[in-house]
Design a protein around this motif. Structure first.
Motif, PDB file in Angstrom:
ATOM      1  N   LYS A 127      46.223  38.530  48.005  1.00  0.00           N
ATOM      2  CA  LYS A 127      45.326  37.422  48.328  1.00  0.00           C
ATOM      3  C   LYS A 127      45.815  36.111  47.731  1.00  0.00           C
ATOM      4  CE  LYS A 127      42.154  38.494  44.572  1.00  0.00           C
ATOM      5  NZ  LYS A 127      40.790  38.855  44.219  1.00  0.00           N
ATOM      6  N   TYR A 128      46.600  36.158  46.661  1.00  0.00           N
ATOM      7  CA  TYR A 128      47.128  34.934  46.069  1.00  0.00           C
ATOM      8  C   TYR A 128      48.212  34.337  46.952  1.00  0.00           C
ATOM      9  CZ  TYR A 128      44.645  36.875  42.151  1.00  0.00           C
ATOM     10  OH  TYR A 128      43.673  37.406  41.361  1.00  0.00           O
ATOM     11  N   ILE A 129      48.999  35.191  47.580  1.00  0.00           N
ATOM     12  CA  ILE A 129      50.029  34.708  48.493  1.00  0.00           C
ATOM     13  C   ILE A 129      49.389  34.083  49.721  1.00  0.00           C
ATOM     14  CG2 ILE A 129      51.934  35.423  49.980  1.00  0.00           C
ATOM     15  CD1 ILE A 129      52.592  37.534  47.851  1.00  0.00           C
ATOM     16  N   ASN A 153      47.410  31.698  38.395  1.00  0.00           N
ATOM     17  CA  ASN A 153      46.518  32.851  38.402  1.00  0.00           C
ATOM     18  C   ASN A 153      47.256  34.104  38.861  1.00  0.00           C
ATOM     19  OD1 ASN A 153      44.122  34.206  38.050  1.00  0.00           O
ATOM     20  ND2 ASN A 153      43.341  33.685  40.066  1.00  0.00           N
ATOM     21  N   ALA A 154      48.082  33.987  39.888  1.00  0.00           N
ATOM     22  CA  ALA A 154      48.835  35.140  40.385  1.00  0.00           C
ATOM     23  C   ALA A 154      49.806  35.655  39.331  1.00  0.00           C
ATOM     24  CB  ALA A 154      49.584  34.765  41.654  1.00  0.00           C
ATOM     25  N   ARG A 155      50.483  34.748  38.646  1.00  0.00           N
ATOM     26  CA  ARG A 155      51.416  35.191  37.592  1.00  0.00           C
ATOM     27  C   ARG A 155      50.683  35.901  36.471  1.00  0.00           C
ATOM     28  NH1 ARG A 155      56.344  31.742  35.745  1.00  0.00           N
ATOM     29  NH2 ARG A 155      56.371  33.579  34.453  1.00  0.00           N
ATOM     30  N   TYR A 156      49.514  35.385  36.112  1.00  0.00           N
ATOM     31  CA  TYR A 156      48.737  36.008  35.042  1.00  0.00           C
ATOM     32  C   TYR A 156      48.272  37.405  35.446  1.00  0.00           C
ATOM     33  CZ  TYR A 156      44.908  36.911  31.819  1.00  0.00           C
ATOM     34  OH  TYR A 156      44.080  37.492  30.902  1.00  0.00           O
ATOM     35  N   GLY A 176      51.870  45.062  32.614  1.00  0.00           N
ATOM     36  CA  GLY A 176      51.744  45.518  31.232  1.00  0.00           C
ATOM     37  C   GLY A 176      50.868  46.748  31.097  1.00  0.00           C
ATOM     38  N   GLU A 177      49.939  46.946  32.021  1.00  0.00           N
ATOM     39  CA  GLU A 177      49.047  48.110  31.951  1.00  0.00           C
ATOM     40  C   GLU A 177      49.721  49.386  32.371  1.00  0.00           C
ATOM     41  OE1 GLU A 177      45.663  47.170  34.313  1.00  0.00           O
ATOM     42  OE2 GLU A 177      44.873  45.734  32.855  1.00  0.00           O
TER      43      GLU A 177
END
Length: 62
Positions: free
Chosen positions: A2-4, A50-53, A60-61
């Motif tokens: 959705k960010y793209i 926001n997408a990078r975060y 990381g998860e």
């Protein structure tokens, strides 16, 4: 994903503002169009940050 899509929509809006300002309004409101494009650029930057975060958090998860 959705960010793209959000980034694509912002980019398409920037092109539309440029075309409307240049062709339909004959460049009479170029200053307003420039401010709109600048605002859309910053909005797109927020989508990117926001997408990078989110993507780095998911990486990381796992």
């Amino acid at each position: 994903m959705k960010y793209i899509i959000g980034l694509y929509v912002v980019m398409a809006m920037m092109v539309c503002v440029t075309l409307i300002s240049g062709y339909l309004l004959n460049g009479e409101y170029w200053a307003i169009a420039s401010w709109l494009i600048t605002g859309l650029f910053f909005f797109g930057t927020l989508f990117y940050i926001n997408a990078r975060y989110i993507l780095s958090k998911k990486k990381g998860e796992s």
